[in-house]
Design an enzyme around this catalytic site. Structure first.
Site, short mmCIF file in Angstrom:
data_model
loop_
_atom_site.label_atom_id
_atom_site.label_comp_id
_atom_site.label_asym_id
_atom_site.label_seq_id
_atom_site.Cartn_x
_atom_site.Cartn_y
_atom_site.Cartn_z
N ARG A 50 0.80 -1.23 0.00
CA ARG A 50 0.00 0.00 0.00
C ARG A 50 0.83 1.29 0.00
O ARG A 50 0.29 2.37 -0.15
CB ARG A 50 -1.00 0.00 1.15
CG ARG A 50 -0.43 -0.17 2.51
CD ARG A 50 -1.52 -0.35 3.53
NE ARG A 50 -0.97 -1.12 4.65
CZ ARG A 50 -1.67 -1.57 5.64
NH1 ARG A 50 -2.95 -1.37 5.69
NH2 ARG A 50 -1.08 -2.24 6.61
N ASP A 92 -4.43 -0.87 -1.91
CA ASP A 92 -4.89 -1.08 -0.54
C ASP A 92 -5.75 -2.34 -0.62
O ASP A 92 -6.84 -2.32 -1.18
CB ASP A 92 -5.70 0.12 -0.05
CG ASP A 92 -6.27 -0.15 1.35
OD1 ASP A 92 -6.10 -1.30 1.84
OD2 ASP A 92 -6.87 0.75 1.94
N LYS A 180 12.29 -28.03 3.12
CA LYS A 180 13.65 -28.25 3.62
C LYS A 180 14.19 -29.56 3.06
O LYS A 180 13.49 -30.59 3.10
CB LYS A 180 13.66 -28.33 5.16
CG LYS A 180 13.46 -26.99 5.83
CD LYS A 180 13.46 -27.17 7.35
CE LYS A 180 13.16 -25.88 8.07
NZ LYS A 180 14.31 -25.02 8.28
N GLU A 214 14.43 -23.71 19.47
CA GLU A 214 14.93 -22.39 19.05
C GLU A 214 15.63 -21.74 20.24
O GLU A 214 15.16 -21.86 21.37
CB GLU A 214 13.75 -21.50 18.63
CG GLU A 214 12.95 -22.03 17.46
CD GLU A 214 11.66 -21.24 17.27
OE1 GLU A 214 11.65 -20.38 16.39
OE2 GLU A 214 10.70 -21.48 18.01
N HIS A 238 4.35 -27.35 11.54
CA HIS A 238 5.65 -27.95 11.24
C HIS A 238 5.83 -29.34 11.88
O HIS A 238 6.22 -30.30 11.22
CB HIS A 238 6.79 -27.06 11.72
CG HIS A 238 6.71 -25.65 11.21
ND1 HIS A 238 6.33 -25.34 9.93
CD2 HIS A 238 6.97 -24.46 11.81
CE1 HIS A 238 6.36 -24.03 9.75
NE2 HIS A 238 6.74 -23.47 10.88
N LYS A 338 10.99 -22.11 22.75
CA LYS A 338 11.82 -20.93 22.52
C LYS A 338 12.75 -20.74 23.72
O LYS A 338 12.45 -21.20 24.81
CB LYS A 338 10.95 -19.68 22.35
CG LYS A 338 9.83 -19.89 21.34
CD LYS A 338 9.59 -18.68 20.48
CE LYS A 338 8.46 -18.91 19.50
NZ LYS A 338 8.75 -19.83 18.42
P1 NDP Z 1 4.10 -8.29 7.95
O1 NDP Z 1 3.11 -7.68 8.86
O2 NDP Z 1 5.54 -7.97 8.11
O3 NDP Z 1 3.71 -7.96 6.44
C1 NDP Z 1 2.43 -8.04 5.96
C2 NDP Z 1 2.34 -7.30 4.63
O4 NDP Z 1 0.96 -7.19 4.30
C3 NDP Z 1 2.89 -5.90 4.70
O5 NDP Z 1 3.59 -5.64 3.51
C4 NDP Z 1 1.63 -5.05 4.81
O6 NDP Z 1 1.76 -3.81 4.23
C5 NDP Z 1 0.69 -5.86 3.99
N1 NDP Z 1 -0.68 -5.48 4.29
C6 NDP Z 1 -1.38 -5.75 5.41
N2 NDP Z 1 -2.61 -5.20 5.28
C7 NDP Z 1 -2.65 -4.58 4.06
C8 NDP Z 1 -3.62 -3.86 3.34
N3 NDP Z 1 -4.85 -3.63 3.80
N4 NDP Z 1 -3.30 -3.39 2.11
C9 NDP Z 1 -2.08 -3.58 1.60
N5 NDP Z 1 -1.10 -4.26 2.24
C10 NDP Z 1 -1.40 -4.75 3.45
O7 NDP Z 1 3.86 -9.85 8.01
P2 NDP Z 1 4.88 -11.00 7.65
O8 NDP Z 1 5.58 -10.69 6.40
O9 NDP Z 1 5.66 -11.33 8.84
O10 NDP Z 1 3.87 -12.21 7.42
C11 NDP Z 1 3.07 -12.34 6.27
C12 NDP Z 1 2.36 -13.68 6.35
O11 NDP Z 1 3.31 -14.71 6.38
C13 NDP Z 1 1.50 -13.85 7.62
O12 NDP Z 1 0.39 -14.63 7.29
C14 NDP Z 1 2.42 -14.63 8.55
O13 NDP Z 1 1.72 -15.40 9.47
C15 NDP Z 1 3.14 -15.52 7.54
N6 NDP Z 1 4.45 -15.99 8.00
C16 NDP Z 1 5.45 -15.10 8.28
C17 NDP Z 1 6.69 -15.56 8.68
C18 NDP Z 1 7.82 -14.62 8.93
O14 NDP Z 1 8.92 -15.12 9.17
N7 NDP Z 1 7.62 -13.32 8.90
C19 NDP Z 1 6.96 -17.01 8.83
C20 NDP Z 1 5.85 -17.85 8.49
C21 NDP Z 1 4.65 -17.34 8.10
P3 NDP Z 1 2.37 -2.56 5.02
O15 NDP Z 1 3.84 -2.75 4.88
O16 NDP Z 1 1.85 -1.40 4.26
O17 NDP Z 1 1.85 -2.63 6.43
#
Ligand code: NDP
Length: 489
Positions: A50, A92, A180, A214, A238, A338
């Site tokens: 966004r 968005d 993996k 971990e 997992h 953890k």
């Molecule tokens: P983040 O919160 O870091 O990122 C989520 C992304 O979604 C951001 O880019 C955010 O944008 C975007 N977003 C959320 N709402 C909106 C919206 N209304 N419009 C546009 N963009 C939006 O989450 P993660 O990257 O950590 O996780 C993403 C998914 O992956 C989740 O389901 C999580 O459970 C899963 N996951 C994550 C892991 C990890 O290591 N991070 C590991 C395993 C699973 P903005 O930047 O603008 O807020």
């Protein structure tokens, strides 16, 4: 065959391209696929987020991420090719109208992969937006990140929302453990080696241990983790996926559904843990301050942003039983937590002892053979065997010693780069192979079993047991095995 298919061009659309997962794992993995020549020259990688940033700013951000999160120096030639594939659209995701912008960036004639790297709560919004923009078709593939819901009911809701727009054959649910190398190797080890295939049941195996430890805490993700706890974060996905690969029957072939049918049968045979047996079969813990690798670390309730009355578990030990023919009477002990002493994941298969001991003089208690599958670090496979100590003298003519047959991946496959799990999984999505992705019925069977334990814990009103950071969890975890005359590896 793999290489030929991978050359089909596609529009790879990354929803949530500015998020933690996309920056740390997905974009660097796509770059590695480019480096390995596994992406078609005409494939496009379209980031969706966004923020109001230009294409040039986006490309610069991606470069910064790849440099930061790749374990090697940026290859200029690969980067040049990869950067030309990058595109950015500001959307968005909750606003249907904003998807109109998206339409100009994709080619309706090409296969499209949509990776939802966003909170699952907006998966439904994204589907609605794609529909409103009239870009959904039968060739499209969608990738869903875990966790799919926080219990069976919410997981069904998310799956239903996505199923309104996409057929199950188009949906790829990620559990990155399935990408993996060492986890995949479980299938090869079991079914390509008769030495294991013929000794893989209750006649030969005493018990199995699966440990995923971990050393880190919750790494600033207090809000997310406290809602989930270790059960939803690690066991529901997992650990249960690893268990299914160890316990499943031989699939008819390596097709996605043949493998997933067998994994599902294992999940359906998990013996329920409920109010009647939860105390005997489970241990839940929460870390308090201590030392990990010589560093003082705060307790869970002292972490920044902590809700100081939280009763979420950061450690679990379980005794799991499978009610089926192959595994009757063979416990699977699962342990994950953890702030444990090390980051290490292992499967240990303990075979039954010999029925009679010929070597009482040197070994009054002949130990059982053990097969260790090291998932991380130092990926490999190890078998503990008894061996004669060479030499002319000794206590008896047959002095024995416990020895290890060790296959270390890094030594055996010196010239092979071990790919990150996400590289493997992203490639499989582009190839259209669902074998390494979790089917809806698997996710739901896992939730059904996990929900029973969570409900039993809730009803028991017992808080998690404290354990000191840097230790292997509460003492009750040791007792869980000790009362059956066993010990963690
Ligand atoms: P983040 O919160 O870091 O990122 C989520 C992304 O979604 C951001 O880019 C955010 O944008 C975007 N977003 C959320 N709402 C909106 C919206 N209304 N419009 C546009 N963009 C939006 O989450 P993660 O990257 O950590 O996780 C993403 C998914 O992956 C989740 O389901 C999580 O459970 C899963 N996951 C994550 C892991 C990890 O290591 N991070 C590991 C395993 C699973 P903005 O930047 O603008 O807020």
């Amino acid at each position: 065959m793999v290489l030929e298919n991978s050359f089909e061009p596609c529009d790879f659309v990354l929803f949530g391209t500015q998020g933690d997962l996309a920056r740390r794992k997905l974009l660097p993995s796509l770059y590695q696929l480019e480096k390995a020549d596994l992406m078609h020259a005409e494939t496009k990688v379209i980031g969706v987020a966004r923020q109001d940033i230009s294409q040039v700013e986006y490309v610069a951000l991606v470069k910064e991420n790849i440099e930061k999160f790749s374990k090697e120096e940026l290859c200029q030639e690969t980067w040049q090719r990869f950067s030309e594939k990058l595109d950015y659209v500001q959307v968005d995701m909750k606003n249907i109208d904003s998807y109109k912008a998206f339409k100009d960036h994709v080619d309706p004639k090409r296969m499209m992969v949509c990776y939802f790297a966003t909170p699952p709560s907006i998966f439904g919004d994204i589907c609605l937006g794609l529909k409103a923009a009239k870009i959904i078709d039968k060739s499209m593939r969608v990738v869903l990140e875990k966790p799919i819901g926080h219990d069976l009911a919410s997981s069904k809701k998310i799956n239903d929302q996505v199923a309104e727009f996409f057929d199950e054959s188009q949906i790829y649910r990620i559990d990155h453990y399935l990408g993996k190398e060492t986890v995949l190797n479980l299938i090869a080890l079991r079914f390509a080696n008769s030495i294991f295939a013929t000794n893989w049941d209750h006649n030969c195996i005493d018990h199995v241990q699966i440990s995923v430890a971990e050393s880190v805490g919750i790494e600033g993700r207090w809000g997310y983790f406290d809602e989930a706890g270790q059960m939803r974060d690690m066991v529901q996905n997992h650990l249960l996926q690893i268990l299914t690969l160890i316990a499943m029957e031989p699939p008819a072939n390596l097709d996605a559904d043949s493998i997933r049918d067998e994994k599902l049968k294992v999940l359906k045979s998990l013996r329920p843990i409920n109010a009647s047996n939860v105390r005997q079969n489970t241990v839940r813990g929460q870390y308090v301050g201590g030392f990990v690798k010589g560093q003082e670390v705060p307790g869970y309730l002292d972490e920044p942003d902590a809700n100081t009355s939280s009763e979420s578990e950061t450690f679990i030990a379980l005794k799991v039983e499978l009610d089926n023919w192959r595994w009757a009477g063979v416990p699977f002990y699962l342990r994950t937590g953890k702030r444990l002493p090390n980051k290490t994941s292992e499967v240990n298969i303990f075979f039954k002892r010999q029925p009679h001991n010929l070597f009482k003089d040197s070994f009054p208690e002949l130990p059982a053979n053990k097969l260790t599958i090291r998932l991380q670090p130092d990926e490999g496979v190890e078998v503990t065997v008894m061996n004669k100590v060479p030499g002319l003298t000794g206590k008896s003519s047959m002095d024995l010693q416990k020895s290890k047959l060790n296959l270390s991946f890094s030594e055996t496959f010196k010239d092979e780069r071990i790919a990150d799990a996400y590289e493997k999984l992203l490639l499989e999505v582009m190839l259209g192979n669902q074998a390494l992705f979790v089917r809806r019925d698997e996710v739901e069977a896992a939730w059904k079993w996990v929900d029973g334990i969570l409900a039993a814990w809730k009803n028991s009103n017992e808080p998690p047991e404290p354990y000191q950071a840097g230790t292997w969890g509460p003492v009750a975890s040791i007792a869980l095995l000790a009362r059956e005359d066993r010990a963690w590896y």
